[in-house]
Design a protein around this motif. Structure first.
Motif, PDB file in Angstrom:
ATOM      1  N   ASN A 217      -3.024  13.992   3.780  1.00 39.87           N
ATOM      2  CA  ASN A 217      -2.280  12.802   3.388  1.00 39.87           C
ATOM      3  C   ASN A 217      -1.615  12.145   4.593  1.00 39.87           C
ATOM      4  OD1 ASN A 217       0.607  11.694   2.336  1.00 39.87           O
ATOM      5  ND2 ASN A 217      -0.980  11.300   0.836  1.00 39.87           N
ATOM      6  N   HIS A 223      -4.551   5.038   3.367  1.00 41.97           N
ATOM      7  CA  HIS A 223      -3.910   4.885   2.069  1.00 41.97           C
ATOM      8  C   HIS A 223      -2.548   4.162   2.058  1.00 41.97           C
ATOM      9  CE1 HIS A 223      -1.241   8.327   2.975  1.00 41.97           C
ATOM     10  NE2 HIS A 223      -0.512   7.935   1.968  1.00 41.97           N
ATOM     11  N   HIS A 228       0.889   2.749  -1.279  1.00 41.38           N
ATOM     12  CA  HIS A 228       2.334   2.515  -1.193  1.00 41.38           C
ATOM     13  C   HIS A 228       2.620   1.021  -1.134  1.00 41.38           C
ATOM     14  CE1 HIS A 228       2.484   6.736  -0.590  1.00 41.38           C
ATOM     15  NE2 HIS A 228       2.016   6.719   0.632  1.00 41.38           N
ATOM     16  N   VAL A 366       8.008   5.599  -1.389  1.00 46.74           N
ATOM     17  CA  VAL A 366       6.662   5.686  -0.803  1.00 46.74           C
ATOM     18  C   VAL A 366       6.193   7.128  -0.602  1.00 46.74           C
ATOM     19  CG1 VAL A 366       6.743   3.453   0.315  1.00 46.74           C
ATOM     20  CG2 VAL A 366       7.621   5.440   1.520  1.00 46.74           C
ATOM     21  N   ASP A 370       2.503   9.995  -3.261  1.00 47.07           N
ATOM     22  CA  ASP A 370       1.625  10.921  -2.543  1.00 47.07           C
ATOM     23  C   ASP A 370       1.444  12.211  -3.345  1.00 47.07           C
ATOM     24  OD1 ASP A 370       1.015   9.438  -0.208  1.00 47.07           O
ATOM     25  OD2 ASP A 370       2.971   9.921   0.636  1.00 47.07           O
TER      26      ASP A 370
HETATM   27 FE   FE2 Z   1       1.447   8.381   1.646  1.00 48.72          FE
END
Ligand code: FE2
Lengths: 423, 156
Positions: A217, A223, A228, A366, A370
């Motif tokens: 991640n 991403h 986000h 944010v 995840d």
């Molecule tokens: Fe992230």
């Protein structure tokens, strides 16, 4: 259509040289997980265990983990830091249950038979060591050749740098500096530049996904601008921000370095590619993003480091933290956030760091998402372990990059993983 | 003790729970005064004196920004919440202000799943009398959970 293969394959098939199409089995196989613990967490690697500021005084200790093994990090009466495994040398009891405290006067004692240990982990007391004298006879006791010096706690190798504590079960592990490599060391020293740290507090979450997904991640700059949307909406992330991706020579560690553009001007649609993006959106309370540049940044507004396998070092504008990865079987890990500041922070800077912490952690604007997508990834892997991911953005090889539109760091990590795992 | 009626205080908590359980997020900031404090904080930090909160909002505007985040920007697996709030214990009360606390449990139900205990803890609150009825000037949500079950999206 896929699914012609066996759904639960006995063996992983992964074409030699490929690092971008990661078999789901790498995340679902309990045998691989054990091998990962041995090869990454317990051998050849340094694992993060904490910050010196968590145990400032002699006798202070914290209980934490290396991989899935409980350890105690303790400062002894001479100020040295020791890391010992939390398993009694006698009958194997995981004796330390407090998560933190001070044991300067008592040392550690196993409750079962009162075996006592020093803060260095040496055995210093065994009840009835020489038996019990009764009617001129000695009853019981340890055999004559029993030496307390042979029965200390398992002591780990310890390295500290800039107030950060690492430990290793491997007595032959290379130096921490060699382990990090010169490039990563530079970014490490940028954050931990010798100033005393001030602990602000913890966040702890359990994420039901394979631990590697958290490393991925933070090795995935594809991403943030897409998942986000908060970042994008409020101008903290732009895909065309000046940025760099760097790895160590083994490609196990990485840093994502980015510098936020001056004006948070409305990004054109081709840069955001987020359908819900609203250029006109304003915060009701702008203090969430009351960003004040600090001299130690030396430019970049965000540097996210992944140190394989155990920790992520976060600088996102004024918010700094360590994020400790503690696996819990192949399908979950505990994620411990330690937010901190520096000794020379004034009250306003401390407040700023605390306020910006709203962006991160288990509820962060944010970061919460995840954890959510990691959980959903694991669900996908478990239902069809014969399948594989496609991490081919930016190519099929792994190299440093001067932009974010790539999954190169993930490929770098799996190149290293394949080598160490022999798969 | 004086101050507002106990039933009125209980009603405040009941309305708070009902609004959150019905996912009426826009109503959430309205339970607070303009210059409010909302903190969701692990018991560990609270008891050890660490200032870090999992969420720390210092104005009604920040609460509204969170609502926007829940609605528009935070991706999450959808779920229902069910708050069970115990009878509030009043520590101090004047005509304008009540200092009190109340235990809470939040049960969570994810779609297609069984309910689970999601968050447990207590509210430590400052409630004030306003023209619009009782409102929270400050709400400290101190949770017992040693680990958060992945993430927290909705207000507690
Ligand atoms: Fe992230």
């Amino acid at each position: 259509m896929d699914g012609a293969e066996a759904v639960f394959p006995d063996e992983m098939t992964w074409p030699a040289g490929d690092v971008g199409r990661v078999p789901f089995l790498a995340y679902t196989n309990p045998e691989f997980h054990k091998a990962e613990l041995e090869r990454f967490f317990y051998r050849d690697h340094w694992c993060y265990v904490g910050l010196e500021a968590e145990i400032p005084e002699p006798g202070d200790f914290i209980r934490t983990a290396v991989g899935e093994r409980s350890v105690i990090v303790v400062r002894d009466d001479e100020g040295a830091i020791n890391v010992v495994e939390n398993v009694c040398a006698h009958r194997g009891v995981q004796f330390c249950r407090e998560r933190h405290g001070n044991r300067l006067d008592q040392g550690f004692t196993c409750p079962y038979h009162q075996w006592k240990y020093t803060l260095q982990g040496d055995l210093r007391g065994v009840p009835f060591l020489r038996g019990l004298k009764r009617d001129g006879q000695v009853q019981g006791g340890m055999p004559p050749d029993f030496k307390t010096s042979d029965h200390g706690l398992n002591k780990l190798k310890v390295a500290t740098r800039g107030g950060v504590i690492f430990a290793s079960f491997d007595p032959d592990v290379e130096s921490l500096e060699d382990f990090l490599g010169p490039e990563m060391l530079g970014y490490f020293d940028r954050l931990f530049d010798g100033r005393m740290l001030k602990i602000l507090g913890y966040n702890r979450q359990r994420i039901p996904g394979n631990w590697k997904l958290m490393q991925e991640n933070i090795k995935d700059p594809y991403h943030p601008g897409l998942l986000h949307t908060w970042f994008v909406t409020f101008g903290l992330w732009r895909a065309d921000n000046k940025s760099e991706l760097k790895m160590d020579a083994h490609h196990r560690h990485a840093a994502m370095i980015s510098t936020r553009g001056q004006a948070a001007a409305a990004a054109p649609a081709e840069v955001t590619q987020v359908s819900s993006f609203k250029a006109s959106m304003q915060l009701n309370d702008a203090r969430f993003l009351d960003i004040v540049p600090e001299p130690w940044w030396k430019g970049p507004t965000a540097v996210m480091m992944t140190l394989f396998p155990s920790v992520i070092l976060q600088q996102q504008v004024n918010s700094v933290s360590t994020r400790h990865i503690q696996p819990r079987g192949h399908g979950a890990f505990d994620f411990v956030w330690t937010h901190f500041g520096f000794e020379d922070d004034d009250e306003a800077m401390t407040q700023r760091r605390l306020r910006q912490a709203n962006l991160f952690g288990p509820a962060g604007f944010v970061s919460a998402d995840d954890g959510e997508v990691i959980e959903l990834s694991q669900m996908g892997f478990e239902q069809k372990p014969f399948h594989r991911t496609v991490a081919e953005l930016g190519g099929r090889d792994a190299a440093d990059s001067d932009h974010m539109i790539t999954e190169t760091l993930i490929r770098g990590m799996y190149g290293y993983w394949r080598k160490v795992m022999g798969l | 003790m004086g101050g507002p009626d106990y039933a009125e205080l209980c009603q405040l908590y009941a309305r708070y729970a009902a609004a959150l359980d019905a996912a009426r997020w826009d109503e959430w900031p309205e339970f607070f005064v303009e210059d409010c404090l909302y903190k969701l904080i692990p018991r560990e930090n609270h008891e050890r004196g660490f200032p870090l909160a999992t969420l720390m909002f210092e104005s009604k505007g920040m609460l509204q920004d969170r609502v926007y985040g829940i609605r528009e920007t935070l991706f999450h697996d959808p779920y229902y919440q069910r708050h069970v709030i115990g009878a509030p214990l009043i520590h101090a009360a004047t005509a304008e202000r009540i200092t009190c606390e109340a235990n809470y449990a939040v049960l969570r139900t994810k779609l297609s799943e069984l309910p689970t205990v999601f968050s447990l803890g207590r509210y430590i609150d400052e409630v004030v009398v306003t023209d619009g009825g009782l409102k929270f000037a400050s709400k400290l949500v101190v949770y017992d959970n040693e680990l958060i079950a992945n993430s927290i999206i909705y207000p507690i």
